[in-house]
Design an enzyme around this catalytic site. Structure first.
Site, PDB file in Angstrom:
ATOM      1  N   ASN A  26     -12.776   2.879  -7.181  1.00  0.00           N
ATOM      2  CA  ASN A  26     -11.368   3.256  -7.046  1.00  0.00           C
ATOM      3  C   ASN A  26     -11.072   3.832  -5.667  1.00  0.00           C
ATOM      4  O   ASN A  26     -11.895   4.539  -5.087  1.00  0.00           O
ATOM      5  CB  ASN A  26     -10.986   4.278  -8.125  1.00  0.00           C
ATOM      6  CG  ASN A  26     -11.156   3.694  -9.514  1.00  0.00           C
ATOM      7  OD1 ASN A  26     -11.321   2.486  -9.650  1.00  0.00           O
ATOM      8  ND2 ASN A  26     -11.136   4.536 -10.523  1.00  0.00           N
TER       9      ASN A  26
ATOM     10  N   TYR B 287       0.834  -1.215   0.000  1.00  0.00           N
ATOM     11  CA  TYR B 287       0.000   0.000   0.000  1.00  0.00           C
ATOM     12  C   TYR B 287       0.864   1.258   0.000  1.00  0.00           C
ATOM     13  O   TYR B 287       0.537   2.258  -0.638  1.00  0.00           O
ATOM     14  CB  TYR B 287      -0.992   0.001   1.175  1.00  0.00           C
ATOM     15  CG  TYR B 287      -2.221  -0.807   0.826  1.00  0.00           C
ATOM     16  CD1 TYR B 287      -3.215  -0.273   0.003  1.00  0.00           C
ATOM     17  CD2 TYR B 287      -2.363  -2.118   1.260  1.00  0.00           C
ATOM     18  CE1 TYR B 287      -4.313  -1.022  -0.362  1.00  0.00           C
ATOM     19  CE2 TYR B 287      -3.457  -2.873   0.896  1.00  0.00           C
ATOM     20  CZ  TYR B 287      -4.432  -2.320   0.084  1.00  0.00           C
ATOM     21  OH  TYR B 287      -5.520  -3.070  -0.298  1.00  0.00           O
TER      22      TYR B 287
ATOM     23  N   HIS C  15     -15.118   1.314  -2.319  1.00  0.00           N
ATOM     24  CA  HIS C  15     -14.016   0.510  -1.774  1.00  0.00           C
ATOM     25  C   HIS C  15     -13.116   1.316  -0.845  1.00  0.00           C
ATOM     26  O   HIS C  15     -11.990   0.908  -0.563  1.00  0.00           O
ATOM     27  CB  HIS C  15     -13.224  -0.128  -2.925  1.00  0.00           C
ATOM     28  CG  HIS C  15     -14.014  -1.174  -3.654  1.00  0.00           C
ATOM     29  ND1 HIS C  15     -13.651  -1.695  -4.869  1.00  0.00           N
ATOM     30  CD2 HIS C  15     -15.167  -1.810  -3.309  1.00  0.00           C
ATOM     31  CE1 HIS C  15     -14.547  -2.599  -5.253  1.00  0.00           C
ATOM     32  NE2 HIS C  15     -15.484  -2.681  -4.329  1.00  0.00           N
TER      33      HIS C  15
ATOM     34  N   GLY D 285     -14.630   1.891 -17.407  1.00  0.00           N
ATOM     35  CA  GLY D 285     -13.330   1.350 -16.999  1.00  0.00           C
ATOM     36  C   GLY D 285     -13.383   0.322 -15.894  1.00  0.00           C
ATOM     37  O   GLY D 285     -12.527   0.339 -15.007  1.00  0.00           O
TER      38      GLY D 285
ATOM     39  N   CYS E 239      -0.594   3.006  15.099  1.00  0.00           N
ATOM     40  CA  CYS E 239      -1.325   4.167  15.609  1.00  0.00           C
ATOM     41  C   CYS E 239      -0.589   4.683  16.850  1.00  0.00           C
ATOM     42  O   CYS E 239       0.194   3.953  17.469  1.00  0.00           O
ATOM     43  CB  CYS E 239      -2.732   3.682  15.989  1.00  0.00           C
ATOM     44  SG  CYS E 239      -3.822   4.945  16.614  1.00  0.00           S
TER      45      CYS E 239
END
Ligand code: OAD
Length: 249
Positions: A103, A68, A120, A187, A148
C-alpha cells in the site's frame, strides 16, 4: 465463524520467533479506501497503463497527476482502522516483527507501525524527475501537472508497472520472509508478482495464513484462510494472542 481457526493460530504464533505480515489494499478497505481489483476497485474503471506506468506519465502527466491528487485528497480524510491498529499492537508483542506492505496510503505508519517496508513507495512522497530527489509532502495542489522548483516535472514516489523494486527494501523483505515462522497475508489479491515471489521464500519453513473475505490468487499457496474483513479478524487474533501472553511488567 473463525473463532477456532483464530484461537489455533494464536496458540501457534510464538512471539519470540520472527513474524511477517504482508498487506495489500484490502486492509485499508475498512478505512474507506478503494481497492484495485474488487468490482468497485480502481482497475475496474481505469486503465493502469494510463495512470500507473512511466509511459502513461510521459504521454499525459496532467491526467496522471489529477488521479493521484484525487487519491491524495481522499486519503487526507482516511483514518487507520482496527486492522491497522491490531498490527501495531502485535508488533509491540513480537520480538521480531516485519510489516511488508504494497500500500502507498501511509495508513500503517499513521497507525503507529514501526518496522514497515513500503514496497510500492508512498503517495505522500514526491520525486523530482530530474534530480531524483525525494521528500514528504501532504500539499494539495491547484494546477497540474506539478513541477519542482527546478522546473522539472514532479511525480509521486510510487512504483509504477514496469519499474524496478527498490533493491534495499526488496532484500530486507526477502530476508524477513526467509526467517519467518509465521506469515499473515492480509487483504491482497496476490495478482502482483511480488506477493507469490515473497511467499515462495517463506513457504518451506513458515505457516502462511491468509486474511481475506474472498479466495485469492495465492489462497492455494497458504495453509489457512481466515475468511472475513481484516478489521474484524486481526483484532480478534490479537485478543487471543494477548490472552496467552503474560503482560510485560
Ligand atoms: P487488490 O485490489 O488487487 O486486492 C485487494 C484484496 O483485498 C482482494 O483480494 C479483496 O478480496 C481483499 N479485501 C477487500 N476488502 C477486504 C477487507 N475488509 N479485509 C481484508 N481483505 C479485503 O489489491 P492489492 O493486492 O493490494 O500497485 O494490489 C496490489 C497492487 O496492485 C497495489 O499495490 C497497486 C495495484 O496496482 C501500486 O499502487 C503500485
Amino acid at each position: 465463524m473463525n473463532t477456532e481457526a483464530l484461537q489455533n493460530l494464536a496458540k501457534a504464533i510464538d512471539c519470540s520467533a520472527p513474524l511477517v505480515v504482508l498487506t495489500g489494499a484490502g486492509i485499508s478497505a475498512e478505512s474507506g479506501v478503494r481497492t484495485f481489483r474488487d468490482p468497485d476497485g480502481y482497475w475496474a474503471r481505469f486503465d493502469p497503463a494510463e495512470l500507473a506506468s512511466p509511459e502513461g506519465f510521459r504521454r499525459d502527466p496532467e491526467l496522471v497527476w489529477r488521479w493521484y491528487d484525487a487519491r491524495r485528497r481522499q486519503l487526507l480524510q482516511a483514518q487507520p482502522n482496527p486492522g491497522h491498529r491490531a498490527l501495531v499492537a502485535l508488533e509491540a508483542l513480537c520480538a521480531d516483527f516485519t510489516l511488508i506492505t504494497q500500500n502507498v496510503d501511509g495508513l500503517h505508519t499513521a497507525a503507529g507501525s514501526q518496522n514497515v517496508l513500503e514496497m510500492h513507495g508512498s503517495i505522500w512522497r514526491l520525486r523530482c524527475t530530474r534530480s531524483t530527489r525525494e521528500w514528504v509532502s501532504r500539499d494539495v495542489f491547484e494546477s497540474f501537472p506539478v513541477h519542482c522548483q527546478c522546473g522539472a516535472l514532479l511525480r509521486p514516489a510510487v512504483l509504477w508497472f514496469g519499474e524496478m523494486y527498490h533493491q534495499g527494501r526488496l532484500q530486507r523483505a526477502l530476508e524477513a520472509m526467509r526467517k519467518a515462522q509465521t506469515v499473515l497475508v492480509v487483504g491482497t489479491s496476490g495478482m502482483v508478482g511480488i506477493v507469490s515471489g515473497l511467499l515462495d521464500q517463506a513457504s518451506r519453513q513458515a505457516r502462511l495464513v491468509e486474511f481475506n473475505p474472498n479466495p485469492s490468487h495465492i489462497s492455494a499457496a497458504c495453509d489457512t484462510l481466515i475468511a472475513g474483513p481484516a478489521g474484524e479478524s486481526l483484532p480478534q487474533l490479537l485478543q487471543y494472542i494477548q490472552s496467552k501472553t503474560p503482560r510485560r511488567p
